[in-house]
Design a protein around this motif. Structure first.
Motif, PDB file in Angstrom:
ATOM      1  N   ALA A 142       0.845  -1.202   0.000  1.00  0.00           N
ATOM      2  CA  ALA A 142       0.000   0.000   0.000  1.00  0.00           C
ATOM      3  C   ALA A 142       0.878   1.249   0.000  1.00  0.00           C
ATOM      4  O   ALA A 142       1.962   1.257   0.577  1.00  0.00           O
ATOM      5  N   GLU A 143       0.383   2.295  -0.654  1.00  0.00           N
ATOM      6  CA  GLU A 143       1.080   3.576  -0.698  1.00  0.00           C
ATOM      7  C   GLU A 143       0.081   4.674  -0.356  1.00  0.00           C
ATOM      8  O   GLU A 143      -0.993   4.748  -0.953  1.00  0.00           O
ATOM      9  N   ILE A 144       0.460   5.528   0.587  1.00  0.00           N
ATOM     10  CA  ILE A 144      -0.393   6.598   1.087  1.00  0.00           C
ATOM     11  C   ILE A 144       0.215   7.926   0.645  1.00  0.00           C
ATOM     12  O   ILE A 144       1.380   8.199   0.939  1.00  0.00           O
ATOM     13  N   GLY A 145      -0.564   8.769  -0.014  1.00  0.00           N
ATOM     14  CA  GLY A 145      -0.080  10.065  -0.478  1.00  0.00           C
ATOM     15  C   GLY A 145       0.087  11.062   0.656  1.00  0.00           C
ATOM     16  O   GLY A 145      -0.278  10.803   1.807  1.00  0.00           O
ATOM     17  N   ASP A 146       0.614  12.233   0.338  1.00  0.00           N
ATOM     18  CA  ASP A 146       0.808  13.305   1.314  1.00  0.00           C
ATOM     19  C   ASP A 146      -0.531  13.835   1.818  1.00  0.00           C
ATOM     20  O   ASP A 146      -1.537  13.808   1.102  1.00  0.00           O
ATOM     21  N   PHE A 147      -0.520  14.344   3.038  1.00  0.00           N
ATOM     22  CA  PHE A 147      -1.670  15.016   3.644  1.00  0.00           C
ATOM     23  C   PHE A 147      -2.920  14.145   3.689  1.00  0.00           C
ATOM     24  O   PHE A 147      -4.035  14.633   3.495  1.00  0.00           O
ATOM     25  N   CYS A 148      -2.757  12.856   3.951  1.00  0.00           N
ATOM     26  CA  CYS A 148      -3.904  11.957   4.085  1.00  0.00           C
ATOM     27  C   CYS A 148      -4.245  11.747   5.554  1.00  0.00           C
ATOM     28  O   CYS A 148      -3.387  11.875   6.429  1.00  0.00           O
ATOM     29  N   VAL A 164      -6.235  -0.725   5.284  1.00  0.00           N
ATOM     30  CA  VAL A 164      -5.863  -0.395   3.909  1.00  0.00           C
ATOM     31  C   VAL A 164      -5.345  -1.684   3.269  1.00  0.00           C
ATOM     32  O   VAL A 164      -4.356  -2.254   3.729  1.00  0.00           O
ATOM     33  N   THR A 165      -6.027  -2.129   2.239  1.00  0.00           N
ATOM     34  CA  THR A 165      -5.742  -3.427   1.643  1.00  0.00           C
ATOM     35  C   THR A 165      -4.436  -3.427   0.842  1.00  0.00           C
ATOM     36  O   THR A 165      -3.933  -2.373   0.460  1.00  0.00           O
ATOM     37  N   PRO A 166      -3.896  -4.615   0.594  1.00  0.00           N
ATOM     38  CA  PRO A 166      -2.629  -4.717  -0.136  1.00  0.00           C
ATOM     39  C   PRO A 166      -2.670  -3.992  -1.483  1.00  0.00           C
ATOM     40  O   PRO A 166      -3.685  -4.019  -2.186  1.00  0.00           O
ATOM     41  N   ARG A 167      -1.555  -3.333  -1.803  1.00  0.00           N
ATOM     42  CA  ARG A 167      -1.322  -2.653  -3.080  1.00  0.00           C
ATOM     43  C   ARG A 167      -2.255  -1.475  -3.337  1.00  0.00           C
ATOM     44  O   ARG A 167      -2.328  -0.971  -4.458  1.00  0.00           O
ATOM     45  N   SER A 168      -2.979  -1.007  -2.315  1.00  0.00           N
ATOM     46  CA  SER A 168      -3.823   0.182  -2.479  1.00  0.00           C
ATOM     47  C   SER A 168      -2.943   1.393  -2.735  1.00  0.00           C
ATOM     48  O   SER A 168      -1.844   1.496  -2.189  1.00  0.00           O
ATOM     49  N   LYS A 169      -3.432   2.313  -3.557  1.00  0.00           N
ATOM     50  CA  LYS A 169      -2.749   3.581  -3.823  1.00  0.00           C
ATOM     51  C   LYS A 169      -3.716   4.681  -3.404  1.00  0.00           C
ATOM     52  O   LYS A 169      -4.729   4.921  -4.073  1.00  0.00           O
ATOM     53  N   ILE A 170      -3.423   5.331  -2.282  1.00  0.00           N
ATOM     54  CA  ILE A 170      -4.289   6.376  -1.741  1.00  0.00           C
ATOM     55  C   ILE A 170      -3.765   7.731  -2.216  1.00  0.00           C
ATOM     56  O   ILE A 170      -2.635   8.107  -1.888  1.00  0.00           O
ATOM     57  N   PRO A 171      -4.572   8.482  -2.980  1.00  0.00           N
ATOM     58  CA  PRO A 171      -4.108   9.783  -3.478  1.00  0.00           C
ATOM     59  C   PRO A 171      -3.900  10.797  -2.355  1.00  0.00           C
ATOM     60  O   PRO A 171      -4.514  10.696  -1.283  1.00  0.00           O
ATOM     61  N   ALA A 172      -3.083  11.791  -2.617  1.00  0.00           N
ATOM     62  CA  ALA A 172      -2.834  12.869  -1.655  1.00  0.00           C
ATOM     63  C   ALA A 172      -4.147  13.515  -1.224  1.00  0.00           C
ATOM     64  O   ALA A 172      -5.114  13.558  -1.987  1.00  0.00           O
ATOM     65  N   LYS A 173      -4.161  13.996   0.015  1.00  0.00           N
ATOM     66  CA  LYS A 173      -5.278  14.755   0.594  1.00  0.00           C
ATOM     67  C   LYS A 173      -6.570  13.952   0.668  1.00  0.00           C
ATOM     68  O   LYS A 173      -7.658  14.500   0.576  1.00  0.00           O
ATOM     69  N   PRO A 209     -13.016  -3.004   4.394  1.00  0.00           N
ATOM     70  CA  PRO A 209     -11.741  -2.464   3.948  1.00  0.00           C
ATOM     71  C   PRO A 209     -11.819  -0.945   3.795  1.00  0.00           C
ATOM     72  O   PRO A 209     -12.893  -0.383   3.573  1.00  0.00           O
ATOM     73  N   ALA A 210     -10.669  -0.309   3.875  1.00  0.00           N
ATOM     74  CA  ALA A 210     -10.613   1.151   3.808  1.00  0.00           C
ATOM     75  C   ALA A 210     -10.967   1.639   2.410  1.00  0.00           C
ATOM     76  O   ALA A 210     -10.647   0.994   1.412  1.00  0.00           O
TER      77      ALA A 210
END
Length: 168
Positions: free
Chosen positions: A104-110, A118-127, A134-135
């Motif tokens: 999983a990768e979490i963007g800035d200001f989240c 947060v499930t495997p390999r999720s890409k959460i955009p900034a803000k 699951p999230a």
């Protein structure tokens, strides 16, 4: 407790605070003014773990990964969170008992709400405001919360300095 593992030694900035009741082992880098609180386990035995400046890993968190884990600057990781992801950006709040899984990768200001998974390999955009199991992203972080994310880590920087000054 800070320990070497398999020829790798934790590198801890002189201004960082690591509780004597935390366990930091192996290929770990902890940045300036970061704080690692009691019961936290930071285990760099498979991949390197990098914790940025002014970042707080609160009580009873686990930080580990099958590959490199990078936690940005000015991040607050709430009590008992499990960080097993690839990346957390800057100025992020991870709520108490949240779990971030492999890749999983979490963007800035989240803001990741307490108890979220947060499930495997999720890409959460900034803000992004993220909640649930699951999230899922439910919208943008409000301007008020963005301001709090920008300044929130300063509280822990000050608190950690007090702990260091008192020899704790």
């Amino acid at each position: 407790m800070v320990r070497d593992f398999d020829g790798k030694s934790p590198k801890i900035a002189p201004s960082a605070f690591v509780s004597e009741a935390a366990y930091v082992v192996g290929h770990v880098a902890i940045g300036e003014n970061a704080s690692i609180w009691p019961g936290a386990v930071i285990r760099g035995d498979f991949g390197k773990i990098t914790i940025g400046k002014n970042t707080s890993i609160e009580d009873n968190c686990v930080v580990h990964g099958a590959v490199e884990v990078v936690i940005g600057n000015d991040v607050i990781v709430g009590h008992a969170a499990v960080i097993h992801c690839r990346r957390i950006g800057n100025h992020v709040l991870i709520g108490n008992h949240a779990t971030l899984l492999d890749g999983a990768e979490i963007g800035d200001f989240c803001l990741i709400a307490a108890g979220s998974v947060v499930t495997p390999r999720s890409k959460i955009p900034a803000k992004s405001l993220v909640v649930g199991v699951p999230a899922r992203v439910i919208g943008p972080v409000t301007q008020e919360k963005l301001t709090r994310l920008e300044k929130g880590s300063g509280i822990y920087v000050q608190l950690a300095r007090k702990y260091k000054q008192q020899g704790l």
